[in-house]
Design a protein around this motif. Structure first.
Motif, PDB file in Angstrom:
ATOM      1  N   TYR A 162       0.804  -1.218   0.000  1.00 54.28           N
ATOM      2  CA  TYR A 162       0.000   0.000   0.000  1.00 54.28           C
ATOM      3  C   TYR A 162       0.841   1.274   0.000  1.00 54.28           C
ATOM      4  O   TYR A 162       0.287   2.362  -0.144  1.00 54.28           O
TER       5      TYR A 162
ATOM      6  N   GLU B 130      -3.638  -6.116   6.551  1.00 51.27           N
ATOM      7  CA  GLU B 130      -4.853  -6.780   6.062  1.00 51.27           C
ATOM      8  C   GLU B 130      -5.356  -7.789   7.088  1.00 51.27           C
ATOM      9  O   GLU B 130      -6.547  -7.858   7.387  1.00 51.27           O
TER      10      GLU B 130
ATOM     11  N   THR C 276      -6.859  -6.149  10.215  1.00 43.19           N
ATOM     12  CA  THR C 276      -8.193  -5.589   9.990  1.00 43.19           C
ATOM     13  C   THR C 276      -9.209  -6.658   9.588  1.00 43.19           C
ATOM     14  O   THR C 276     -10.300  -6.327   9.140  1.00 43.19           O
TER      15      THR C 276
ATOM     16  N   VAL D 204      -9.578  -4.461   4.867  1.00 42.13           N
ATOM     17  CA  VAL D 204      -8.725  -3.677   3.974  1.00 42.13           C
ATOM     18  C   VAL D 204      -8.087  -4.648   2.998  1.00 42.13           C
ATOM     19  O   VAL D 204      -7.397  -5.581   3.401  1.00 42.13           O
TER      20      VAL D 204
ATOM     21  N   ILE E  61      -9.854  -0.823  -0.480  1.00 36.56           N
ATOM     22  CA  ILE E  61      -9.230   0.454  -0.140  1.00 36.56           C
ATOM     23  C   ILE E  61      -9.590   1.553  -1.148  1.00 36.56           C
ATOM     24  O   ILE E  61      -9.677   2.719  -0.800  1.00 36.56           O
TER      25      ILE E  61
ATOM     26  N   GLN F 109      -7.885   5.920   3.843  1.00 42.63           N
ATOM     27  CA  GLN F 109      -6.774   5.407   3.041  1.00 42.63           C
ATOM     28  C   GLN F 109      -5.444   5.885   3.619  1.00 42.63           C
ATOM     29  O   GLN F 109      -4.476   5.114   3.677  1.00 42.63           O
TER      30      GLN F 109
ATOM     31  N   VAL G 203      -4.551   3.894   6.691  1.00 41.28           N
ATOM     32  CA  VAL G 203      -4.069   2.558   6.322  1.00 41.28           C
ATOM     33  C   VAL G 203      -2.612   2.645   5.878  1.00 41.28           C
ATOM     34  O   VAL G 203      -1.773   1.842   6.292  1.00 41.28           O
TER      35      VAL G 203
ATOM     36  N   THR H 171     -10.837   3.856  12.650  1.00 42.61           N
ATOM     37  CA  THR H 171     -11.494   3.413  11.415  1.00 42.61           C
ATOM     38  C   THR H 171     -12.585   2.376  11.673  1.00 42.61           C
ATOM     39  O   THR H 171     -13.434   2.166  10.824  1.00 42.61           O
TER      40      THR H 171
ATOM     41  N   PHE I  16     -11.937  -0.750  11.809  1.00 44.89           N
ATOM     42  CA  PHE I  16     -11.481  -1.994  11.198  1.00 44.89           C
ATOM     43  C   PHE I  16     -10.973  -3.013  12.218  1.00 44.89           C
ATOM     44  O   PHE I  16     -10.856  -4.191  11.902  1.00 44.89           O
TER      45      PHE I  16
END
Length: 129
Positions: free
Chosen positions: A3, A35, A38, A42, A47, A55, A58, A119, A121
């Motif tokens: 990412y 990933e 979360t 994600v 994303i 974003q 992350v 978030t 997540f």
């Protein structure tokens, strides 16, 4: 899928120095860990539909995970070897025989957890993250 780029890590996140040769593997591994952290909310597909602020969180979490991995032995940190003692550069690891699994160092960077907390997540139900 990673990412973040080396440029983002160095110039936007201002992360601790990482060898150029190590960055691709650390970045890929850190992305996989985020990933997993979360619960795969994600991904490279999801994303793209997220707000820009999310974003960015992350990406910063991936960078924090890169720093954490680099400071704790690199991308192979979770191999699970039962070493008594090892030290190499920044990496220092000791595990006494008979140590329970609950005392092992977490794979998740504490800073990455803090960055992702707002978030939602990390929410697994039951009032904790």
């Amino acid at each position: 899928m990673s990412y973040v780029t080396d440029d983002y890590y160095k110039n936007t996140f201002h992360g601790e120095p990482v060898d150029d040769a190590d960055f691709p593997s650390l970045s890929e591994r850190a992305s996989e860990i985020v990933e997993e952290m979360t619960m795969y909310r994600v991904t490279s597909v999801t994303i793209l539909a997220m707000p820009e602020e999310v974003q960015e969180r992350v990406k910063k979490a991936v960078c924090a995970q890169i720093e954490y991995l680099n400071a704790n032995g690199g991308s192979d940190m979770d191999n699970g070897n039962d070493l008594q003692s090892a030290s190499l550069g920044k990496f220092n690891y000791t595990k006494a025989s008979g140590t329970s699994e609950s005392t092992q160092q977490s794979m998740y960077a504490p800073r990455a957890m803090r960055l992702l907390a707002p978030t939602g997540f990390l929410y697994r139900g039951g009032g904790c993250y």
